[in-house]
Design a protein around this motif. Structure first.
Motif, PDB file in Angstrom:
ATOM      1  N   GLU A  26       0.833  -1.206   0.000  1.00  0.00           N
ATOM      2  CA  GLU A  26       0.000   0.000   0.000  1.00  0.00           C
ATOM      3  C   GLU A  26       0.868   1.256   0.000  1.00  0.00           C
ATOM      4  OE1 GLU A  26      -3.124   0.342  -0.396  1.00  0.00           O
ATOM      5  OE2 GLU A  26      -3.636  -1.786  -0.397  1.00  0.00           O
ATOM      6  N   ARG A  27       1.998   1.203   0.708  1.00  0.00           N
ATOM      7  CA  ARG A  27       2.909   2.345   0.715  1.00  0.00           C
ATOM      8  C   ARG A  27       3.505   2.564  -0.679  1.00  0.00           C
ATOM      9  NH1 ARG A  27       5.932   4.760   4.729  1.00  0.00           N
ATOM     10  NH2 ARG A  27       4.123   4.269   6.013  1.00  0.00           N
ATOM     11  N   ARG A  82       1.347   6.920  -6.781  1.00  0.00           N
ATOM     12  CA  ARG A  82       0.310   7.920  -7.089  1.00  0.00           C
ATOM     13  C   ARG A  82       0.844   9.331  -6.878  1.00  0.00           C
ATOM     14  NH1 ARG A  82      -2.855   4.231  -3.817  1.00  0.00           N
ATOM     15  NH2 ARG A  82      -3.991   2.783  -5.161  1.00  0.00           N
ATOM     16  N   GLU A  83       1.703   9.487  -5.884  1.00  0.00           N
ATOM     17  CA  GLU A  83       2.310  10.804  -5.660  1.00  0.00           C
ATOM     18  C   GLU A  83       3.182  11.213  -6.845  1.00  0.00           C
ATOM     19  OE1 GLU A  83       5.307  12.991  -2.445  1.00  0.00           O
ATOM     20  OE2 GLU A  83       4.529  10.969  -2.060  1.00  0.00           O
ATOM     21  N   LYS A  99       1.024   4.356  -2.698  1.00  0.00           N
ATOM     22  CA  LYS A  99       0.963   5.749  -2.285  1.00  0.00           C
ATOM     23  C   LYS A  99       2.076   6.555  -2.953  1.00  0.00           C
ATOM     24  CE  LYS A  99       1.532   8.696   1.764  1.00  0.00           C
ATOM     25  NZ  LYS A  99       1.867   8.731   3.217  1.00  0.00           N
TER      26      LYS A  99
END
Length: 595
Positions: free
Chosen positions: A455-456, A462-463, A459
């Motif tokens: 999940e990280r 997407r950033e 993240k």
């Protein structure tokens, strides 16, 4: 010559412990023996002293086995191998190992001569001795008892050693003739045998080719420099003495072109370049980058990266020394630092440091690609340790450290675009580092930690996609995060499935009553993954049964509220009019019993 070899040579390679050929002729696989000995005893790492020690020990064993004594403990009496002794191929092997011992000593002295020039005289003496032993071997192989293949290999080996002596003495014409003769013989031998046997001869030809082109350049062929530059890209191009001479030639050529170079432009600022070493390096930077891009394999690319880093470090050291010695320059740099602008030489130092750090990033990324490919390959040998995700984590740690140093370069603190680019690159490599940390957790069956790290990764990815809209040019030389997102999504489902199927891990963990406080059925959290061991039991909690009662609206009641406000039409004309009957009739009608 090829047909002669095909008719006469019919036996495999012979070592000192093998018998002679069936037809009575002696045979010796000269090149095969040399290459095997060199690779197994030090030359794979350039340790000529170790190889020389091996040659001395092998000579001692051969002489003791054959009873070929060179005197006694009190007196040395030199003996030479003669044609009459050629009843065993080990006598030929003695001469070959003697030549190799002298040659390896010469190469050892070549390495030491960089710091001690006097050893060059000893180097030439040992090379001449090696060539003398090579000539003796060629003469012995002219005997009728030696087969045709061994004769040709001995001639090629003798020509190679002779060419090495002439090359070191800078007698270019003689050296070129000797190397050409050696190359011709090995090409003929390669055409006379199968493809597997010819590989060794082709490798030898590739090793000799740079020497031939270098001799041609020194004789007067100016076009040879382009061929030498291309040969430099090959993994084996220019080994031994040739490597140093080729590098010196390239540096000399760049130095001539660098005389016309006076400045360099980077990130909108033009900086004068007054240091010759910096000029030469910056002039060859484009060639080095092109060579890396055109490299055939990852090993060649890594070697070119290392060469570029060595040149860059030397150039940075030269600029740093210039900064130290120039007192006025330091005073000017202090004034500029107070005003917020660095000096030209300090900005040049920052530019060179940027090249070094970004080269480290690209080199480690190249190594990471190579390890990623090996990770995907199935492991055939269980005893051999293969690559692991931890190896990639270390590479990405170095990349992130280099990017952190990039963001603190002098003169670029106020460059917002540069800082944003570095920050974006940092997030990209953080995503990849986090991905391989997750992979390492998954390998040890830590499913929860792996899922959190996946999940990280998403993240971070997407950033990157969000910030990349304004910095599209910065993503051209970065890994594709969209591909990473696809891989992570697939890995997430695999880990979730593996976590459910891993019953042994579930049994070893806490009891089910302590693992989950929420006992809601599966139907209420279909969109959320939860490692629930109850789902694997005989009574899985899928839905709530019987379902709970919920209040629902009953059949509606309708009230006619408008009826009280409706005026009905008169009905007098519809009702029958009766006559009056007096008071008696009145009372009857009033009480309802008049009829």
């Amino acid at each position: 010559m090829a047909s002669e070899l095909q008719n006469e040579v019919k036996t495999p390679a012979m070592d000192e412990n093998k018998e002679n050929n069936v037809d009575g002729s002696l045979g010796l696989e000269i090149l095969q023996i040399i290459k095997d000995s060199q690779q197994q005893h030090g030359l794979r790492h350039g340790d000529y002293q170790r190889y020389r020690g091996y040659c001395s020990r092998r000579l001692r064993r051969l002489r003791k086995t054959l009873g070929f004594k060179m005197g006694n403990r009190h007196k040395f009496s030199g003996k030479k191998v003669t044609v009459e002794m050629l009843k065993d191929n080990r006598y030929l092997l003695i001469v070959l190992i003697e030549a190799e011992r002298a040659w390896s000593y010469a190469m050892q002295l070549k390495q030491e001569a960089n710091t001690e020039p006097r050893k060059r005289f000893h180097l030439l003496a040992r090379l001449r001795k090696a060539a003398k032993h090579g000539e003796q071997l060629a003469k012995l192989c002219e005997s009728p008892c030696v087969d045709a293949k061994t004769k040709l290999e001995a001639q090629a080996y003798n020509s190679y050693l002779t060419g090495m002596v002439q090359f070191e003495m800078q007698e270019w014409t003689s050296a070129m003739e000797a190397f050409n003769k050696c190359k011709t013989i090995y090409e003929k031998l390669a055409s006379a045998f199968t493809e597997e046997q010819a590989v060794l001869y082709h490798q030898r030809v590739e090793e000799i080719s740079p020497n031939i082109r270098y001799c041609a350049y020194n004789i007067g062929d100016q076009n040879a420099i382009n061929d030498l530059m291309q040969m430099r890209l090959s993994a084996g191009g220019g080994g031994g003495m040739m490597a140093e001479k080729l590098e010196a030639l390239i540096t000399q050529t760049r130095a001539k072109q660098a005389a016309m170079m006076s400045e360099v432009e980077w990130r909108g600022r033009t900086v004068p370049v007054k240091i010759d070493k910096a000029r030469i390096f910056l002039l060859g930077l484009a060639d080095n980058e092109t060579a890396i891009a055109q490299a055939d394999n990852e090993e060649t690319k890594e070697r070119l990266y290392e060469s570029l880093l060595v040149e860059c470090r030397d150039t940075i050291q030269a600029v740093r020394e210039e900064l130290r010695t120039d007192v006025k320059q330091r005073e000017r740099a202090t004034e500029n630092a107070e005003s917020g602008k660095v000096s030209n030489i300090q900005y040049l130092h920052s530019y060179l440091t940027y090249i070094k750090l970004w080269t480290v990033v690209k080199r480690n990324e190249s190594m990471a690609h190579m390890l990623q490919a090996k990770l995907k390959e199935p492991q055939t040998d269980e005893n051999k340790r293969g690559p692991r995700p931890q190896d990639l984590i270390r590479l990405y740690d170095i990349i992130l450290q280099s990017l952190a140093e990039l963001s603190s370069l002098q003169g670029l603190e106020g460059d917002q675009t540069f800082q944003k680019e570095v920050a974006l690159k940092t997030v990209v490599y953080k995503a990849y580092r986090c991905f391989y940390i997750a992979q390492s957790y998954v390998l040890v069956k830590k499913w929860s930690e792996g899922l959190v790290l996946y999940e990280r990764v998403l993240k971070y990815a997407r950033e990157v996609q969000l910030k990349a809209k304004s910095l599209n040019d910065s993503l051209e030389d970065l890994p594709d995060v969209q591909e990473l997102i696809t891989v992570v999504n697939a890995e997430k489902f695999s880990v979730q499935a593996a976590a459910i199927l891993d019953k042994d891990d579930v049994a070893d963990e806490l009891p089910a009553q302590q693992q989950f406080k929420d006992i809601s059925p599966l139907s209420e959290h279909l969109e959320t993954f939860r490692h629930d061991p109850i789902l694997l039991s005989k009574q899985p909690n899928l839905v709530q049964f019987p379902p709970e009662f919920h209040p629902v609206p009953f059949k509606p009641l309708f009230f006619d509220l408008a009826l009280n406000h409706v005026a009905f039409p008169p009905l007098d004309d519809k009702v029958e009019q009766k006559g009056k009957g007096g008071i008696t009739g009145y009372f009857k009608g009033f009480f309802g019993f008049g009829n």
